[in-house]
Structure formats: C-alpha cells, structure tokens
Design an enzyme around this catalytic site. Structure first.
Site, PDB file in Angstrom:
ATOM      1  N   GLY A  30       0.769  -1.254   0.000  1.00 17.33           N
ATOM      2  CA  GLY A  30       0.000   0.000   0.000  1.00 17.33           C
ATOM      3  C   GLY A  30       0.789   1.286   0.000  1.00 17.33           C
ATOM      4  O   GLY A  30       0.216   2.349   0.227  1.00 17.33           O
ATOM      5  N   SER A  36       1.690   8.268   1.872  1.00 17.97           N
ATOM      6  CA  SER A  36       0.907   7.066   2.210  1.00 17.97           C
ATOM      7  C   SER A  36       1.087   6.679   3.679  1.00 17.97           C
ATOM      8  O   SER A  36       2.209   6.692   4.205  1.00 17.97           O
ATOM      9  CB  SER A  36       1.375   5.875   1.360  1.00 17.97           C
ATOM     10  N   GLN A  57       0.965  -1.166  -6.654  1.00 12.71           N
ATOM     11  CA  GLN A  57      -0.208  -1.621  -7.412  1.00 12.71           C
ATOM     12  C   GLN A  57       0.015  -1.753  -8.911  1.00 12.71           C
ATOM     13  O   GLN A  57      -0.464  -2.688  -9.524  1.00 12.71           O
ATOM     14  CB  GLN A  57      -1.348  -0.650  -7.148  1.00 12.71           C
ATOM     15  N   ASP A  81      -1.044  -6.269  -8.218  1.00  7.97           N
ATOM     16  CA  ASP A  81      -2.435  -5.842  -8.087  1.00  7.97           C
ATOM     17  C   ASP A  81      -3.108  -6.847  -7.159  1.00  7.97           C
ATOM     18  O   ASP A  81      -3.272  -8.021  -7.519  1.00  7.97           O
ATOM     19  CB  ASP A  81      -3.086  -5.832  -9.479  1.00  7.97           C
ATOM     20  N   TYR A 172     -18.623   8.543   2.814  1.00  8.33           N
ATOM     21  CA  TYR A 172     -17.735   7.374   2.950  1.00  8.33           C
ATOM     22  C   TYR A 172     -18.424   6.121   2.386  1.00  8.33           C
ATOM     23  O   TYR A 172     -17.781   5.213   1.879  1.00  8.33           O
ATOM     24  CB  TYR A 172     -17.315   7.194   4.417  1.00  8.33           C
ATOM     25  N   LYS A 179     -14.989  -1.321   5.190  1.00 10.79           N
ATOM     26  CA  LYS A 179     -14.168  -1.276   6.414  1.00 10.79           C
ATOM     27  C   LYS A 179     -14.812  -2.090   7.538  1.00 10.79           C
ATOM     28  O   LYS A 179     -14.111  -2.679   8.368  1.00 10.79           O
ATOM     29  CB  LYS A 179     -13.942   0.172   6.864  1.00 10.79           C
ATOM     30  N   LYS A 209      -4.477  13.608   4.955  1.00 12.33           N
ATOM     31  CA  LYS A 209      -4.500  13.929   3.524  1.00 12.33           C
ATOM     32  C   LYS A 209      -3.546  13.025   2.746  1.00 12.33           C
ATOM     33  O   LYS A 209      -2.336  13.189   2.793  1.00 12.33           O
ATOM     34  CB  LYS A 209      -4.093  15.402   3.364  1.00 12.33           C
ATOM     35  N   LEU A 211      -3.426  10.324  -1.060  1.00 12.94           N
ATOM     36  CA  LEU A 211      -4.028  10.130  -2.384  1.00 12.94           C
ATOM     37  C   LEU A 211      -5.434   9.526  -2.267  1.00 12.94           C
ATOM     38  O   LEU A 211      -6.403  10.030  -2.847  1.00 12.94           O
ATOM     39  CB  LEU A 211      -3.124   9.160  -3.166  1.00 12.94           C
ATOM     40  N   ALA A 212      -5.554   8.438  -1.500  1.00 14.79           N
ATOM     41  CA  ALA A 212      -6.847   7.756  -1.372  1.00 14.79           C
ATOM     42  C   ALA A 212      -7.871   8.677  -0.706  1.00 14.79           C
ATOM     43  O   ALA A 212      -9.026   8.753  -1.139  1.00 14.79           O
ATOM     44  CB  ALA A 212      -6.690   6.473  -0.555  1.00 14.79           C
TER      45      ALA A 212
HETATM   46  N1  LIG Z   1      -5.926   8.786   4.781  1.00 13.81           N
HETATM   47  C1  LIG Z   1      -6.909   8.620   5.631  1.00 13.81           C
HETATM   48  O1  LIG Z   1      -7.570   9.572   6.040  1.00 13.81           O
HETATM   49  C2  LIG Z   1      -7.217   7.241   6.156  1.00 13.81           C
HETATM   50  C3  LIG Z   1      -7.919   7.115   7.385  1.00 13.81           C
HETATM   51  C4  LIG Z   1      -8.204   5.844   7.850  1.00 13.81           C
HETATM   52  C5  LIG Z   1      -7.812   4.728   7.130  1.00 13.81           C
HETATM   53  N2  LIG Z   1      -7.135   4.887   5.950  1.00 13.81           N
HETATM   54  C6  LIG Z   1      -6.763   3.690   5.225  1.00 13.81           C
HETATM   55  O2  LIG Z   1      -5.360   3.635   5.116  1.00 13.81           O
HETATM   56  C7  LIG Z   1      -5.030   2.785   4.024  1.00 13.81           C
HETATM   57  C8  LIG Z   1      -3.964   3.471   3.172  1.00 13.81           C
HETATM   58  O3  LIG Z   1      -4.524   4.592   2.523  1.00 13.81           O
HETATM   59  P1  LIG Z   1      -3.792   6.000   2.440  1.00 13.81           P
HETATM   60  O4  LIG Z   1      -4.733   6.987   3.025  1.00 13.81           O
HETATM   61  O5  LIG Z   1      -2.423   5.888   2.955  1.00 13.81           O
HETATM   62  O6  LIG Z   1      -3.809   6.312   0.882  1.00 13.81           O
HETATM   63  P2  LIG Z   1      -2.821   5.855  -0.296  1.00 13.81           P
HETATM   64  O7  LIG Z   1      -3.528   6.263  -1.549  1.00 13.81           O
HETATM   65  O8  LIG Z   1      -1.477   6.384  -0.075  1.00 13.81           O
HETATM   66  O9  LIG Z   1      -2.793   4.291  -0.156  1.00 13.81           O
HETATM   67  C9  LIG Z   1      -3.791   3.442  -0.697  1.00 13.81           C
HETATM   68  C10 LIG Z   1      -3.023   2.309  -1.348  1.00 13.81           C
HETATM   69  O10 LIG Z   1      -3.919   1.284  -1.811  1.00 13.81           O
HETATM   70  C11 LIG Z   1      -3.309   0.773  -2.973  1.00 13.81           C
HETATM   71  N3  LIG Z   1      -4.263  -0.010  -3.764  1.00 13.81           N
HETATM   72  C12 LIG Z   1      -5.508   0.314  -4.154  1.00 13.81           C
HETATM   73  N4  LIG Z   1      -6.030  -0.676  -4.922  1.00 13.81           N
HETATM   74  C13 LIG Z   1      -5.067  -1.647  -4.997  1.00 13.81           C
HETATM   75  C14 LIG Z   1      -4.972  -2.904  -5.654  1.00 13.81           C
HETATM   76  N5  LIG Z   1      -5.967  -3.380  -6.403  1.00 13.81           N
HETATM   77  N6  LIG Z   1      -3.826  -3.616  -5.524  1.00 13.81           N
HETATM   78  C15 LIG Z   1      -2.794  -3.156  -4.793  1.00 13.81           C
HETATM   79  N7  LIG Z   1      -2.818  -1.975  -4.146  1.00 13.81           N
HETATM   80  C16 LIG Z   1      -3.945  -1.225  -4.255  1.00 13.81           C
HETATM   81  C17 LIG Z   1      -2.853   2.018  -3.715  1.00 13.81           C
HETATM   82  O11 LIG Z   1      -1.938   1.723  -4.742  1.00 13.81           O
HETATM   83  C18 LIG Z   1      -2.219   2.784  -2.564  1.00 13.81           C
HETATM   84  O12 LIG Z   1      -0.878   2.411  -2.408  1.00 13.81           O
HETATM   85  C19 LIG Z   1      -6.348   2.499   3.292  1.00 13.81           C
HETATM   86  O13 LIG Z   1      -6.837   1.253   3.712  1.00 13.81           O
HETATM   87  C20 LIG Z   1      -7.236   3.605   3.800  1.00 13.81           C
HETATM   88  O14 LIG Z   1      -8.613   3.292   3.708  1.00 13.81           O
HETATM   89  C21 LIG Z   1      -6.824   6.113   5.473  1.00 13.81           C
END
Ligand SMILES: NC(=O)c1ccc[n+]([C@@H]2O[C@H](COP(=O)([O-])OP(=O)(O)OC[C@H]3O[C@@H](n4cnc5c(N)ncnc54)[C@H](O)[C@@H]3O)[C@@H](O)[C@H]2O)c1
Length: 272
Positions: A30, A36, A57, A81, A172, A179, A209, A211-212
C-alpha cells in the site's frame, strides 16, 4: 536519498537503530507515495531495525516507490495488483526466495470508484460494491493466507481502517461497509491464527490527507470538522499512525490481537 513529490524535492534522512524490530522482516502493501500511511508505518518499523519488502499496485507507481524503498534499503520491491490472486501468488513465491521467513505484514490498501464516494450509499452499484469489498476487505485475508508458510515463528498482521465502519460518515458510503467487513475479518483471522502465535489487528486512523483520502467527496471539510471537535483539537499526524503500527508489529503489543485501535485524536469517543 531524495524523493520527488510533484516536482518538489523531499529530503529526509532515516536512521536505523537495532531497536524494537531488530531481526524482524516483513512485507508492506500500500505504499503509493511519501504521503501514504503505509510509508509512515514503514519508516517507524525501519527506524527500529526492521527489514522491509514492498509491493506497489501498478507500473505508474514504480517511480514513486523505488526511491522510498531505496531509502530503507529494501531488498524486495514487486508490482502486485491485490485484486488478482495470480499476482499475489507470484509475489509470495518470489518473497520465499529472498527470505525464508517473515514476521509481519502491513496492509494499507483500499479502493472504491469515485462515484461511490459521493452522493448516497443507496445508489451503490453491484459492481462498485463488489470491487470496494474485494480490494478493501478481502485482500487482507488473501495476503494473510499466503504469508502463513513464511510466518514460521508466529507474526503480526496490521491493517488500516476508518471510523466510517462504525458510524455513518457522509460520502464514505460503500467504503464504510468495506471497512466494517475488514474489521470483522481482523477478528476472524485473529481467532483462526492465534494458536500459530500470529496476531491480527487494525488501526482506525483519523483523516489524513493522502491520495486515497482525496478521492472522498468533502474530505477537506472532514479535516476541519475533526480538528474543531476532537478531544485533542487537532487532526492526527501520519507519523502517529506509524508509531501505532510499530506498537502492533513489535513485542510491545504481545498480548493484543483481534483489536481495532483508534488513532484519531479521540474523535470516536464523542456522542455529540
Ligand atoms: N488517509 C486517511 O484519512 C485514512 C484514514 C483511515 C484509514 N485509511 C486507510 O489507510 C489505508 C492506506 O490509505 P492512504 O490513506 O495511505 O492512501 P494511499 O492512496 O497512499 O494508499 C492506498 C493504497 O492502496 C493501494 N491499492 C488500491 N487498490 C489496490 C490494488 N488493487 N492492488 C494493490 N494496491 C492497491 C494504492 O496503490 C495505494 O498504495 C487504506 O486502507 C485507507 O482506507 C486512510
């Protein structure tokens, strides 16, 4: 080492000590870029002595992850993936050739179509629902199952979740349902794997903040709202999520499994 973020150079020195994670190896799913949450978890573990393997990914992310992996001297970076079983199988087959055992997994992966993260949950399509649940929840079980032969002395699995699993958070939507499935998976996996001394836990992070996160409609308003309401009167920092991942992946949490720990400046305790 220098990482590049949208043309801005980010200089960051990481120092490794033989600390809480000395002698431990694991794989991180991830990391998309230096914002990230998975990267913050990686840094916290690396600085305490962990060796890290990474997957990313798709090709588009390769140039982002390579400098980061180099910064923590990773011997293993592969594209995967997680929606495709054959790619997960291939990654673990390669990992077995690099290391004969691993001690931890960090799973920080989620995805839903942008149109399913705005408007109303009731409009979620069957395909959008299936995709969100598959990538954001099932993949935890998919990678954990393949890691079992490598977790010879036990280990830890840590995933990232959000409060939208427990309560309704505007926009959400399907990700909240995914989740909820993820958090239930954590409990079922913890129950299955406890006798192998494998602990499975989740971190429920407040909004950060990334990407996701920017794919969720109204995300900036969410940050402002949490800052004004949370007991600590601020948003959580990604490094605080990383420190909790260190706690969960290390021996400090040896008696903890099946748990979801909120790292959200206290927001989730509020009734009103
Ligand atoms: N940022 C927030 O506010 C927040 C809060 C709570 C939980 N989260 C969770 O934290 C986790 C990481 O997210 P983030 O916020 O760091 O964003 P991020 O965009 O940096 O990370 C999300 C990751 O998921 C990967 N991904 C998505 N689909 C994929 C696939 N099919 N195969 C492989 N990888 C895949 C993306 O490539 C990316 O690396 C997620 O589960 C997100 O729901 C984020």
């Amino acid at each position: 080492m220098t990482a590049v973020d949208g043309g801005t150079e980010v200089q960051e020195e990481l120092t490794q000590t033989q600390g809480l994670m000395a002698g431990k190896r694991g794989i991180v799913f991830g990391v998309a870029n230096e914002r990230s949450l998975a990267w913050y978890c990686s840094k916290a573990l690396y600085e305490q002595g962990a060796e890290l393997a990474f997957t990313y990914q798709g090709e588009a992310l390769e140039k982002r992850i390579m400098p980061l992996a180099a910064k923590v001297k990773s011997p293993f970076v592969e594209m995967c993936d997680l929606g495709k079983d054959d790619q997960i199988d291939a990654v673990f087959q390669k990992l077995e050739k690099t290391w004969d055992s691993i001690d931890f997994i960090i799973h920080a992966v989620a995805f839903a179509h942008k149109e399913d993260l705005e408007g109303h949950f009731v409009d979620t399509s069957r395909a959008g629902f299936a995709l969100a649940l598959d990538v954001s929840a099932y993949t935890l079980t998919a990678v954990t199952k393949r890691a079992l032969p490598l977790m010879k002395k036990g280990g830890t699995v840590t995933t990232l979740t959000y409060y939208g699993a427990e309560k309704v958070v505007p926009h959400y939507n399907v990700m909240g349902v995914a989740k909820a499935a993820l958090e239930a998976s954590v409990m079922y996996l913890a129950s299955d794997l406890g006798e192998k001394n494998i602990r499975v836990n989740a971190i429920s992070a407040g909004p950060v903040k990334t990407l996701a996160a920017m794919g969720i409609a109204g995300f900036r308003d969410m940050l402002k709202f949490v800052e004004s309401k949370a007991p600590l009167k601020r948003n959580v920092e990604a490094a605080e999520v990383g420190k909790t991942a260190l706690y969960l992946a290390s021996d400090l949490s040896s008696g903890v499994t099946g748990e979801t720990i909120h790292v959200d400046c206290g927001y989730s305790i509020l009734g009103m």
